[in-house]
Design a protein around this motif. Structure first.
Motif, PDB file in Angstrom:
ATOM      1  N   ILE A 118     -29.234   8.741 -37.207  1.00 20.63           N
ATOM      2  CA  ILE A 118     -27.782   8.948 -37.123  1.00 20.63           C
ATOM      3  C   ILE A 118     -27.371   9.484 -35.751  1.00 20.63           C
ATOM      4  O   ILE A 118     -26.489   8.924 -35.086  1.00 20.63           O
ATOM      5  N   VAL A 119     -28.011  10.566 -35.342  1.00 21.04           N
ATOM      6  CA  VAL A 119     -27.650  11.183 -34.058  1.00 21.04           C
ATOM      7  C   VAL A 119     -28.061  10.290 -32.891  1.00 21.04           C
ATOM      8  O   VAL A 119     -27.329  10.147 -31.906  1.00 21.04           O
ATOM      9  N   THR A 152     -24.919  15.858 -33.307  1.00 16.96           N
ATOM     10  CA  THR A 152     -23.907  15.067 -32.602  1.00 16.96           C
ATOM     11  C   THR A 152     -23.175  15.932 -31.576  1.00 16.96           C
ATOM     12  O   THR A 152     -22.753  15.438 -30.530  1.00 16.96           O
ATOM     13  N   SER A 173     -28.316   6.995 -32.864  1.00 23.87           N
ATOM     14  CA  SER A 173     -27.389   5.861 -32.780  1.00 23.87           C
ATOM     15  C   SER A 173     -26.075   6.284 -32.137  1.00 23.87           C
ATOM     16  O   SER A 173     -25.509   5.569 -31.296  1.00 23.87           O
ATOM     17  N   TYR A 174     -25.602   7.448 -32.522  1.00 22.70           N
ATOM     18  CA  TYR A 174     -24.367   7.988 -31.949  1.00 22.70           C
ATOM     19  C   TYR A 174     -24.522   8.251 -30.456  1.00 22.70           C
ATOM     20  O   TYR A 174     -23.667   7.860 -29.647  1.00 22.70           O
ATOM     21  N   LEU A 175     -25.644   8.877 -30.091  1.00 20.50           N
ATOM     22  CA  LEU A 175     -25.889   9.191 -28.684  1.00 20.50           C
ATOM     23  C   LEU A 175     -26.022   7.922 -27.854  1.00 20.50           C
ATOM     24  O   LEU A 175     -25.497   7.839 -26.730  1.00 20.50           O
ATOM     25  N   LYS A 176     -26.686   6.921 -28.394  1.00 19.17           N
ATOM     26  CA  LYS A 176     -26.845   5.664 -27.659  1.00 19.17           C
ATOM     27  C   LYS A 176     -25.486   4.999 -27.422  1.00 19.17           C
ATOM     28  O   LYS A 176     -25.226   4.449 -26.335  1.00 19.17           O
ATOM     29  N   GLU A 177     -24.605   5.070 -28.415  1.00 19.45           N
ATOM     30  CA  GLU A 177     -23.249   4.523 -28.252  1.00 19.45           C
ATOM     31  C   GLU A 177     -22.491   5.269 -27.154  1.00 19.45           C
ATOM     32  O   GLU A 177     -21.811   4.645 -26.330  1.00 19.45           O
ATOM     33  N   ARG A 178     -22.618   6.581 -27.145  1.00 19.79           N
ATOM     34  CA  ARG A 178     -21.927   7.393 -26.129  1.00 19.79           C
ATOM     35  C   ARG A 178     -22.474   7.089 -24.733  1.00 19.79           C
ATOM     36  O   ARG A 178     -21.712   6.990 -23.762  1.00 19.79           O
ATOM     37  N   ALA A 214     -25.289  15.939 -28.624  1.00 16.72           N
ATOM     38  CA  ALA A 214     -25.153  14.642 -27.955  1.00 16.72           C
ATOM     39  C   ALA A 214     -23.889  14.598 -27.107  1.00 16.72           C
ATOM     40  O   ALA A 214     -23.900  14.113 -25.969  1.00 16.72           O
ATOM     41  N   ASP A 215     -22.789  15.114 -27.654  1.00 22.94           N
ATOM     42  CA  ASP A 215     -21.527  15.144 -26.901  1.00 22.94           C
ATOM     43  C   ASP A 215     -21.663  15.996 -25.648  1.00 22.94           C
ATOM     44  O   ASP A 215     -21.152  15.639 -24.578  1.00 22.94           O
TER      45      ASP A 215
END
Length: 424
Positions: A326-327, A407, A329-334, A410-411
């Motif tokens: 989850i994290v 997340t 995938s989110y980080l890769k998108e960012r 990640a931000d």
């Protein structure tokens, strides 16, 4: 404790000078807690490197620490010649995470040792000396593993025999892009033109860590495994960096390619930072070691294996594989969104919490931004984020944090990277 300047002075005087340190001003770390590290002045850093993809549960995770301390109080070391529940319980738990008939374990102290043993097993079991590995791969720094490694910076001018390096299925710089089957034909050519037609084995990482977080092209491993087995060889999966839920989608990196190896090697995350590695194979293949006495004094040490079992339990209890997915995938998108903003980002790749950002000065020519990579790494450290670097050209940001990364973390990481790049 003593200041960084004093430690650096001792290090320069008493340690072999080949041991490097990161950053213009070396960092003196004195404490760790989950995804955070603290320096001598109490300053907190977000650890997005994880001790080179080693800390999976989090720094000083209380469950892992408790298991290690309790075992140390009871019995710190005996030898595998005596019975002890720690090694047997961990071997059983580890075997339960493996597919197929991969059910017997030999414990080592590191990834290098694990890969050395795996290569020897393959050669003994097949009666063939020839091993095929990939260009750009890294497997260790001992005799056979240095041979299997294919980056000149990690190879000394010593005898390294029986190794053939195949074309790397590099989806970013490779000649065939993401067509794994086309890359695989090079392995067939190596077998036909570089060997007697039979080989001992093939070793590869599913995602090349030191090589710059390069995920092998789709379709490559199934095709190569087929060619190797037709030539009588064994297939070795090096899971030293990509194993233990780091990729999120799977527990082991090779699983994403739909293959089952004959031998799997592992280290790093297996112990969350304690010296521990392992080779897992089938009972039939493992029989070859009974022809002689193969022994490792510290392999399977009760303290290390107690810690390893605690790591597996924490991964399950805290659902760290799901979190990595989850994290990650989110980080890769960012990070991918940053690519649209900053021309220096040539590629964003990887799975889960094993991600790479390749930096270039020219996207068309893919010119490595090596100097800029060092600057970004240094500046992000000054702003409280620790990242790694890798790749043959030294221009890939490596992001391999503890699997408890959030997340929000990640931000923060993306924000710091964005700010740093904006100031260049």
């Amino acid at each position: 404790g003593p200041p960084a300047s004093e430690i650096l002075k001792k290090r320069q005087q008493y340690l072999i000078t080949s041991i490097p340190h990161l950053y213009n001003n070396p960092l003196n770390l004195v404490e760790g807690k989950m995804q955070y590290l603290f320096d001598e002045d109490g300053r907190r850093y977000l650890d997005a490197f994880g001790g080179i993809a080693t800390v999976c549960c989090g720094h000083c995770h209380p469950d892992v620490v408790e298991a290690i301390v309790n075992q140390t109080k009871r019995l710190q070391h005996s030898t595998v010649l005596y019975l002890n529940s720690a090694i047997a319980d961990f071997a059983e738990a580890l075997a339960s995470k493996m597919p197929g008939d991969l059910k017997v374990v030999f414990f080592t102290n590191s990834g290098t040792e694990a890969n050395e043993l795996a290569l020897m097993i393959a050669r003994l079991c097949t009666g063939c000396h020839d091993i095929i590995s990939l260009r750009n791969g890294y497997h260790g720094n001992a005799a056979a593993t240095m041979g299997a490694t294919a980056q000149c910076i990690y190879k000394f001018n010593v005898v390294q025999t029986g190794i053939h390096h195949a074309l790397n299925p590099d989806q970013y710089r490779g000649v065939f892009g993401s067509d794994g089957v086309k890359y695989a034909t090079d392995v067939e050519d190596l077998i036909a033109y570089g060997t007697c037609g039979r080989v001992g084995g093939f070793i590869a990482e599913a995602i090349q860590g030191v090589g710059g977080i390069l995920e092998l092209a789709p379709g490559y491993l199934p095709a190569v495994y087929s060619s190797i087995r037709k030539a009588g060889g064994l297939c070795i999966a090096d899971e030293v960096q990509s194993g233990f839920a780091r990729t999120g989608s799977h527990f082991w990196g090779f699983e994403a390619h739909g293959v089952v190896p004959d031998i799997v090697t592992m280290a790093k995350s297996i112990g969350n930072g304690i010296p521990l590695g392992a080779v897992v194979t089938t009972p039939e293949i493992a029989k070859v070691l009974t022809a002689r006495s193969y022994f490792n004094t510290f392999g399977g040490n009760p303290v290390c294996t107690a810690g390893g079992l605690a790591v597996l339990r924490v991964i399950e209890k805290e659902k760290l594989q799901q979190n990595a997915f989850i994290v990650g995938s989110y980080l890769k998108e960012r990070l991918t969104s940053l690519k649209e903003k900053h021309e220096i980002i040539g590629d964003v790749r990887g799975r889960g919490l094993m991600l790479g950002v390749e930096l270039v000065t020219d996207r068309q020519l893919k010119t490595p931004a090596k100097v800029e990579s060092l600057h970004i790494m240094d500046q992000m450290k000054e702003m409280g984020v620790l990242i790694g670097k890798g790749g043959f050209r030294g221009n890939v940001v490596r992001i391999t944090p503890p699997l408890c990364f959030t997340t929000e973390d990640a931000d923060f990481l993306v924000g710091v990277m964005d700010y740093t790049m904006s100031k260049m």
